[in-house]
Enzyme design. Structure first.
Site, mmCIF file in Angstrom:
data_model
loop_
_atom_site.group_PDB
_atom_site.id
_atom_site.type_symbol
_atom_site.label_atom_id
_atom_site.label_comp_id
_atom_site.label_asym_id
_atom_site.label_seq_id
_atom_site.Cartn_x
_atom_site.Cartn_y
_atom_site.Cartn_z
ATOM 1 N N SER A 170 0.831 -1.194 0.000
ATOM 2 C CA SER A 170 0.000 0.000 0.000
ATOM 3 C C SER A 170 0.875 1.259 0.000
ATOM 4 O O SER A 170 1.658 1.467 -0.924
ATOM 5 C CB SER A 170 -0.952 -0.039 1.201
ATOM 6 N N ASP A 202 -9.706 -4.325 -5.048
ATOM 7 C CA ASP A 202 -9.165 -3.440 -4.016
ATOM 8 C C ASP A 202 -10.048 -2.194 -3.877
ATOM 9 O O ASP A 202 -10.172 -1.412 -4.820
ATOM 10 C CB ASP A 202 -7.741 -3.021 -4.394
ATOM 11 N N HIS A 249 -7.881 -5.210 -0.590
ATOM 12 C CA HIS A 249 -6.681 -4.481 -0.176
ATOM 13 C C HIS A 249 -5.955 -5.296 0.886
ATOM 14 O O HIS A 249 -6.023 -5.006 2.089
ATOM 15 C CB HIS A 249 -7.052 -3.106 0.358
#
Length: 284
Positions: A179, A233, A265
Site C-alpha cells: 500500500s 481493491d 486491499h
C-alpha cells in the site's frame, strides 16, 4: 465501509465501532469480538494481511526472538519491507515465515516503522505514515504529497545506505512494500543512485507525477520491479495500480504486473509465493 479485524490486538490507529464504549482501541483497550476495524483508514497487517490469520502462533512469539536467528550468521542479502498506513514494522515480521527455502537462509529482514504524523484522509488524525495521503480511495488521478514523499524517500535511502555500509551490495538488497509502503518503495527505487536487486509493490500506486518521475536515476530505472494488485481493491483502486507499469515502462523501467481476481486491499499467500520465486530468479 469498514474492513473486519482478524485478530484481537491493540491498535492505536483504530476506533471502536459506532456506538461502542469509550474504552475502545484509541484508549488502548481490547476490541469486542464483533468489532470492526476503524472508521479511520488503518492499513494494519493485523487487519489486512490475510495469511496472518493462521499465524497467531508465530505472532505470539516476541519479535526479538523471531528475528534472533537471522543475526547468527553473516547476511548475504537484505529485504527491507515497508508497511502501510497506520501499521508498524514489527506487525509485518511474520512475512518472513513464508520464505523458509534454503535460498533465504542468509537473508536479513528489516521491518522499519514510519513516523507518526497527521493524515489528511483521516481528518488529521495522527498515525504511523510515511507521507500524507489526501483521499481514500486512491485512484489514478488522486493528488500526491510530493514534498512529504521526498522526505520519506530520503529516510529509505538512509536505510539502504546503512546496509551497504555494513557490507551488503546494493544489488543484493530487495525493497518491498504494501500500500503506502509499496508506493514509497517505488519512489525510493526510482531516485536511488544505485541499482537494487529488485523492488516489489503490493497494492500500491505511483505517488508522484510524470515531471517528478523525470528525476529518476539511470541506476534506479535499471532495478527490476514486480507489481501485484488485487482486482477488487476498494482502498487503492485497481486502476491506480494498473496505471503504474505503463508509466514506468515509458521511463524505461522493466516492471512485471500481476493481477489477482477477487483480492481486496490485502496480501494473499499466492502473492507471497510468487514474490518468493521472483526473488529467487533475481538473486545474483
Amino acid at each position: 465501509g469498514c474492513l473486519p479485524c482478524y485478530t484481537r490486538v491493540k491498535c492505536v490507529t483504530c476506533r471502536p465501532p459506532s456506538g461502542g464504549s469509550s474504552g475502545g482501541l484509541l484508549n488502548g483497550g481490547d476490541p469486542p469480538a464483533s468489532s470492526s476495524c476503524c472508521s479511520a483508514h488503518c492499513f494494519s497487517a493485523h487487519c489486512l494481511l490475510q495469511p496472518f490469520r493462521h499465524l497467531s502462533d508465530i505472532a505470539a512469539i516476541p519479535v526479538h526472538k523471531r528475528l534472533h536467528n537471522q543475526h547468527l550468521m553473516a547476511a548475504s542479502r537484505v529485504v527491507i519491507w515497508l508497511h502501510g498506513l497506520g501499521d508498524n514494522g514489527p506487525n509485518n515480521a511474520p512475512i518472513k515465515s513464508f520464505f523458509a527455502s534454503p535460498e533465504f537462509k542468509n537473508v536479513k529482514w528489516v521491518f522499519p516503522s514510519a513516523p507518526s504524523q497527521p493524515v489528511t484522509c483521516n481528518g488529521g488524525l495522527r498515525m504511523p505514515s510515511w507521507f500524507d495521503i489526501f483521499e481514500i480511495p486512491i485512484t489514478d488521478s488522486s493528488p500526491n504529497d510530493e514534498e512529504g514523499l521526498v522526505k520519506a524517500v530520503q529516510n529509505v535511502h538512509k536505510m539502504v545506505d546503512k546496509e551497504v555500509a555494513e557490507g551488503i551490495g546494493a544489488n543484493k538488497i530487495f525493497l518491498c512494500g504494501f500500500s503506502q509502503g509499496g508506493a514509497l518503495a517505488l519512489a525510493s527505487t526510482m531516485l536511488f543512485p544505485k541499482t537494487l536487486a529488485g523492488t516489489a509493490v503490493f497494492s500500491g500506486w505511483v505517488p508522484m507525477n510524470a515531471t517528478f518521475l523525470e528525476r529518476a536515476t539511470q541506476e534506479g530505472k535499471q532495478t527490476q520491479m514486480l507489481w501485484l494488485h488485487g482486482m477488487d481493491d476498494p482502498v487503492v483502486k485497481f486502476e491506480a495500480g494498473q496505471a503504474g507499469p505503463p508509466l514506468l515502462g515509458r521511463a524505461g523501467v522493466n516492471c512485471e504486473f500481476k493481477a489477482y481476481p477477487k483480492l481486496g486491499h490485502s496480501i494473499s499467500p499466492e502473492e507471497l509465493a510468487y514474490l518468493k520465486n521472483w526473488m529467487k530468479s533475481h538473486m545474483q
